[in-house]
Design a protein around this motif. Structure first.
Motif, mmCIF file in Angstrom:
data_model
loop_
_atom_site.group_PDB
_atom_site.id
_atom_site.type_symbol
_atom_site.label_atom_id
_atom_site.label_comp_id
_atom_site.label_asym_id
_atom_site.label_seq_id
_atom_site.Cartn_x
_atom_site.Cartn_y
_atom_site.Cartn_z
ATOM 1 N N TYR A 196 -9.904 40.264 -16.096
ATOM 2 C CA TYR A 196 -11.252 40.837 -16.134
ATOM 3 C C TYR A 196 -11.861 40.773 -17.528
ATOM 4 O O TYR A 196 -12.728 41.559 -17.875
ATOM 5 C CB TYR A 196 -11.238 42.258 -15.564
ATOM 6 N N LEU A 240 -12.760 45.531 -8.480
ATOM 7 C CA LEU A 240 -11.907 44.383 -8.191
ATOM 8 C C LEU A 240 -12.678 43.227 -7.552
ATOM 9 O O LEU A 240 -12.233 42.078 -7.616
ATOM 10 C CB LEU A 240 -10.767 44.803 -7.263
ATOM 11 N N ARG A 249 -17.136 46.640 -17.064
ATOM 12 C CA ARG A 249 -17.149 46.441 -15.605
ATOM 13 C C ARG A 249 -16.738 47.728 -14.890
ATOM 14 O O ARG A 249 -17.345 48.111 -13.885
ATOM 15 C CB ARG A 249 -16.201 45.300 -15.233
ATOM 16 N N TRP A 250 -15.723 48.403 -15.407
ATOM 17 C CA TRP A 250 -15.254 49.664 -14.825
ATOM 18 C C TRP A 250 -16.348 50.730 -14.883
ATOM 19 O O TRP A 250 -16.572 51.456 -13.926
ATOM 20 C CB TRP A 250 -14.009 50.130 -15.571
ATOM 21 N N ALA A 268 -13.580 44.463 -19.425
ATOM 22 C CA ALA A 268 -13.027 45.237 -18.310
ATOM 23 C C ALA A 268 -13.565 46.665 -18.317
ATOM 24 O O ALA A 268 -13.897 47.225 -17.265
ATOM 25 C CB ALA A 268 -11.507 45.235 -18.381
#
Length: 241
Positions: free
Chosen positions: A38, A78, A47-48, A44
């Protein structure tokens, strides 16, 4: 009218949600072998965060229950069509790392203890009641609050005035006798002010913008007890403005 109670936000006000979440998700992704997939730490985490904000907004809008919003966060992050069982298991593994990282801000417990003899204290949060009850108990501060009032129980989320006024009604107090403390100017400070409460914006980051009329800014919770004493001494919440 006298100041009789302080209503608290929890996440990123008393509890270091951002720091705990960051540490927890990075540990989780490393354990899952997913960090590189990611884009590394920064990508990452971004994105989270987007997944959390998107799906939590749906929870606040009543589109998802709290469990469903967690499943949706796993699927959105995901980018995979997980079954409920798979999503629950994936999110549970994240929660183990996240909860191992839970920490209060250093000034939280001293502020709660200093206010205890001065005013009643309760919580108003946009999270779920069960989630926040467990969090406050685990962190060792639940005893400071006579009520934990959350969006799922009130039927409204901050910054809706109904959320603030509903919390005041649960305490049997008019809004003018209640002070709200939270870390977000838009949701907490302006929301509380517009609902008729005394509003305190906890600006730990030191934002450049100036607080609008009716919202008092503090940089840390060590400032709050003296501020509350001054309001009580003056005899009206309007003194905070």
């Amino acid at each position: 009218m006298p100041l009789r109670a302080v209503l608290w936000d929890i996440d990123d006000t008393l509890f270091d949600y951002t720091g705990s979440d960051r540490a927890g998700v990075l540990r989780h992704l490393r354990a899952e072998g997913l960090l590189a997939a990611y884009g590394g730490e920064a990508a990452a985490l971004a994105r989270w965060r987007r997944a959390m904000e998107t799906e939590f907004a749906r929870f606040l809008a009543g589109e998802l229950c709290f469990l469903e919003h967690r499943r949706a966060r796993a699927r959105t992050f995901l980018g995979a069509p997980l079954s409920d069982t798979e999503a629950d298991a994936w999110f549970a593994r994240y929660l183990a790392h996240y909860e191992a990282s839970w920490e209060l801000f250093p000034d939280s417990a001293p502020a709660l203890e200093a206010l205890a003899p001065l005013v009643r204290q309760a919580v108003l949060s946009n999270s779920s009641t069960a989630n926040q009850e467990r969090k406050l108990t685990t962190l060792g501060i639940r005893e400071h609050f006579e009520a934990v009032l959350c969006a799922d129980g009130l039927g409204y989320a901050k910054p809706a005035p109904e959320a603030f006024r509903g919390a005041c009604a649960s305490l049997g107090l008019p809004p003018a006798e209640v002070l709200y403390v939270g870390d977000r100017l838009d949701v907490d400070g302006l929301g509380a002010r517009d609902a008729g409460l005394a509003a305190v914006w906890l600006d730990r980051a030191g934002a450049e913008e100036q607080p609008p009329p009716g919202v008092r800014r503090i940089r840390g919770l060590a400032e709050l007890p003296e501020l509350v004493r001054g309001v009580i001494g003056f005899g009206a919440p309007s003194a905070i403005r």
